[in-house]
Design a protein around this motif. Structure first.
Motif, PDB file in Angstrom:
ATOM      1  N   THR A   1       0.840  -1.203   0.000  1.00  0.00           N
ATOM      2  CA  THR A   1       0.000   0.000   0.000  1.00  0.00           C
ATOM      3  C   THR A   1       0.872   1.249   0.000  1.00  0.00           C
ATOM      4  N   GLU A   2       1.938   1.241   0.798  1.00  0.00           N
ATOM      5  CA  GLU A   2       2.792   2.430   0.922  1.00  0.00           C
ATOM      6  C   GLU A   2       3.410   2.823  -0.416  1.00  0.00           C
ATOM      7  N   MET A   3       3.707   1.847  -1.270  1.00  0.00           N
ATOM      8  CA  MET A   3       4.375   2.129  -2.541  1.00  0.00           C
ATOM      9  C   MET A   3       3.394   2.531  -3.643  1.00  0.00           C
ATOM     10  N   SER A   4       2.130   2.073  -3.541  1.00  0.00           N
ATOM     11  CA  SER A   4       1.169   2.242  -4.643  1.00  0.00           C
ATOM     12  C   SER A   4       1.777   1.800  -5.967  1.00  0.00           C
ATOM     13  N   THR A   5       2.636   0.805  -5.900  1.00  0.00           N
ATOM     14  CA  THR A   5       3.395   0.343  -7.063  1.00  0.00           C
ATOM     15  C   THR A   5       3.634  -1.152  -6.918  1.00  0.00           C
ATOM     16  N   ALA A   6       3.673  -1.852  -8.030  1.00  0.00           N
ATOM     17  CA  ALA A   6       3.930  -3.297  -8.008  1.00  0.00           C
ATOM     18  C   ALA A   6       5.196  -3.620  -8.781  1.00  0.00           C
ATOM     19  N   PHE A   7       5.848  -4.707  -8.386  1.00  0.00           N
ATOM     20  CA  PHE A   7       6.956  -5.295  -9.138  1.00  0.00           C
ATOM     21  C   PHE A   7       6.430  -6.641  -9.627  1.00  0.00           C
ATOM     22  N   ALA A   8       6.236  -6.795 -10.932  1.00  0.00           N
ATOM     23  CA  ALA A   8       5.585  -7.985 -11.472  1.00  0.00           C
ATOM     24  C   ALA A   8       6.534  -8.830 -12.303  1.00  0.00           C
ATOM     25  N   GLU A   9       6.377 -10.143 -12.203  1.00  0.00           N
ATOM     26  CA  GLU A   9       7.171 -11.075 -13.019  1.00  0.00           C
ATOM     27  C   GLU A   9       6.694 -11.079 -14.461  1.00  0.00           C
ATOM     28  N   CYS A  10       7.632 -11.268 -15.361  1.00  0.00           N
ATOM     29  CA  CYS A  10       7.291 -11.532 -16.754  1.00  0.00           C
ATOM     30  C   CYS A  10       7.297 -13.046 -16.964  1.00  0.00           C
ATOM     31  N   GLU A  11       7.185 -13.470 -18.211  1.00  0.00           N
ATOM     32  CA  GLU A  11       7.085 -14.913 -18.492  1.00  0.00           C
ATOM     33  C   GLU A  11       8.361 -15.670 -18.152  1.00  0.00           C
TER      34      GLU A  11
END
Length: 430
Positions: free
Chosen positions: A242-252
Motif C-alpha cells: 500500500t505504501e508504494m502504490s506500485t507493483a513489481f511484477a514477473e514476466c514470463e
C-alpha cells in the motif's frame, strides 16, 4: 498498451530519467507535505543539492513508525481532494491511512495495467478477481482499475468459497486468476472432490499475491511446485505494498519482479542504512514518484530482498526485485543461526500431512529467541514429528519446538474477523 519505452531504455537513460523525477518529487514534498517540510527544515537539508540517485543517501529514511505517529502530516492535499481512503493491513503494527486523489487512482491504474501486461494479460482477456475490494484494501481496487485500463474483462468473485470460484470459472471461462497462491491448492482439492477436470478448464495463468512462489535462485518453491505438479498453469509472482502504490511484477521468464522506473525509486540498504554492495541482500527502501496525496521519500519497507540488474530476455532493462527473503522485524536469531519465517513456511509446506501452521516467537529467560511451531496435521504421529524435525535440521540447521494442535484451535487464531490475511506468524518477543 505496450511496454513503456523507459523500461526498454538503457540503464544510464533510466538513471537520468529517475534523477529528473526525483527532483520533482523532492520539491513537491518540500512544498506540500507538513512532515517533509518540517524534516528538511529541522535537518537543514537543501533539497536543490540532491541531484543524483546517490545523493539520496544525504536524506533521512522514513519508517513505518513515522507514518503511524504523524499519519496526517504526510498528506499533501486538502481532504476535499481525497477520492479513496485506503489503509495498510496492520499485520506489522497500527494501520496507516493513505488518501488517494483522482490523479493517484489514475497512477494506480497505470501501474497495474503495465504490471498485468508484464505477466501476459492483454486486452480482451477475462480475469477472475479472487481478492476483496472492500475493507479499505488497496490491492483489489487497484487490480480492477488496471484490468479496466487494458480493457480486460473482470469477474469480481472476491476471496474464498471454492464452489463459487469454480462456478464462475466454468460459467465465464476466464484466462487468468488473481489470488493468494495457497488458495489454488483448495481449488484443486475442491475440483478433485467434485469431478471437475481443472486441466481442461479455461485457466492458463494465475497472478499470485501475498505469498512467495520462488526460491532465491528463481526456482519454484514448495508451494509453487505443489500447484504446478497438478495444475498445468503458469504462475506469476508479484510484490507490492500500500505504501508504494506500485507493483513489481514477473514476466514470463520468472526471474524477479520488474521495476517501473517512472513510478518508484528503489534502494537496498544494510542495517546502518547504507547501500549494500551490488547483488547483496538488504532492506528495500523506496521513494515514490508522481503521487499527489501521500508521497514517501526513502520509505523503509521492512522487506529483505536482493536486486538483479542484468537485462531480461523479455526486452526490459529495468532492475528486478528477487523473492522476499523475509520481513526485517521478523528476523529470528536462533542458536547462532539467522532465520526468516518464509524459509520455515516453505519447509513445512513440503509435508502434505500438515494442513496449517503458526510460527510463534518469544524471548526465553536468557534473552534469546525461542521458536514454537503449532501445526495441524491429518495424522499427527510421533513419526511425523521426527521427520519434520530431521528436515529442519538438514535444511535450516536448527530444530525448533513443534507441537501438534487441532485444526479448530489453529483456525481460531489464524482467521480473525479484523485481519485481511491469515495470521501465521506471532511475535511475542519483548
Amino acid at each position: 498498451m505496450d511496454i513503456p519505452s523507459i523500461e526498454t531504455a538503457s540503464q544510464q537513460e533510466i538513471k537520468a530519467y529517475q534523477e529528473l523525477r526525483l527532483k520533482e518529487a523532492l520539491h513537491y514534498a518540500a512544498t506540500n507535505s507538513p512532515y517533509y517540510k518540517r524534516l528538511f527544515s529541522n535537518e537543514n537539508i537543501a533539497i536543490d543539492t540532491i541531484t543524483t540517485l546517490e545523493d539520496l543517501q544525504q536524506l533521512p529514511v522514513t519508517t513505518k513508525e513515522h507514518l503511524q505517529e504523524y499519519n496526517d502530516d504526510f498528506l499533501c492535499v486538502p481532504k476535499s481532494q481525497i477520492i479513496d481512503y485506503t489503509t495498510t493491513s496492520g499485520t506489522s503494527g497500527r494501520p496507516v491511512t493513505f488518501g488517494l486523489t483522482d490523479k493517484d487512482l489514475d497512477r494506480l491504474a497505470y501501474n497495474e495495467a503495465i504490471s498485468f501486461i508484464c505477466s501476459g494479460v492483454k486486452e480482451g482477456d477475462v480475469v477472475q478477481l479472487m481478492t476483496t475490494m472492500d475493507r479499505r484494501f488497496m490491492a483489489g481496487l487497484a487490480y480492477f482499475l488496471g484490468l479496466r485500463k487494458i480493457k480486460a474483462g473482470v469477474i469480481r468473485v472476491g476471496a474464498g468459497v471454492p464452489e463459487l470460484q469454480w462456478d464462475s470459472i466454468l460459467k465465464y471461462n476466464p484466462s487468468y486468476l488473481i489470488t493468494v497462491p495457497s488458495f489454488l491448492l483448495k481449488l484443486i482439492e475442491y475440483a478433485e472432490a467434485n469431478n471437475i477436470d481443472y486441466n481442461a478448464s479455461s485457466i492458463k495463468g494465475a497472478i499470485c499475491i501475498g505469498e512467495p512462489l520462488r526460491n532465491q535462485d528463481f526456482s519454484n518453491n514448495t508451494l509453487s511446485q505443489k500447484i504446478t505438479d497438478k495444475w498445468d498453469i503458469k504462475l506469476f509472482s508479484t510484490y507490492a505494498s500500500t505504501e508504494m502504490s506500485t507493483a513489481f511484477a514477473e514476466c514470463e521468464y520468472s526471474c524477479g519482479g520488474h521495476h517501473h522506473p517512472e513510478l518508484i525509486i528503489a534502494e537496498v540498504l544494510d542495517e546502518n542504512d547504507k547501500p549494500v554492495a551490488n547483488g547483496n541482500i538488504g532492506e528495500l527502501v523506496v521513494t515514490t514518484l508522481g503521487i499527489e496525496g501521500m508521497p514517501l521519500i526513502r520509505f523503509k519497507t521492512g522487506d529483505i530482498v536482493q536486486l538483479h540488474h542484468e537485462p531480461c530476455q523479455c526486452g526490459r532493462n529495468t532492475m528486478r526485485v528477487g523473492p522476499v527473503v523475509g520481513r526485517k522485524q521478523q528476523m529470528i536469531k536462533y542458536k547462532g543461526t539467522t532465520l526468516y519465517p518464509p524459509a520455515m513456511i516453505d519447509l513445512l509446506r513440503s509435508f502434505p500431512e500438515i494442513q496449517n501452521h503458526i510460527i510463534q516467537i518469544s524471548t526465553n529467560d536468557l534473552g534469546t529467541d525461542e521458536i514454537l511451531i503449532k501445526a495441524a496435521a491429518i495424522n499427527p504421529t510421533e513419526e511425523l514429528l521426527v521427520q519434520i524435525k530431521d528436515h529442519f535440521r538438514a535444511k535450516l540447521r536448527v530444530t525448533p519446538k513443534i507441537v501438534f494442535v487441532s485444526a479448530e484451535e489453529l483456525n481460531s487464531i489464524m482467521f480473525t474477523p479484523m485481519s485481511r490475511k491469515p495470521v501465521n506468524f506471532i511475535d511475542k518477543r519483548v
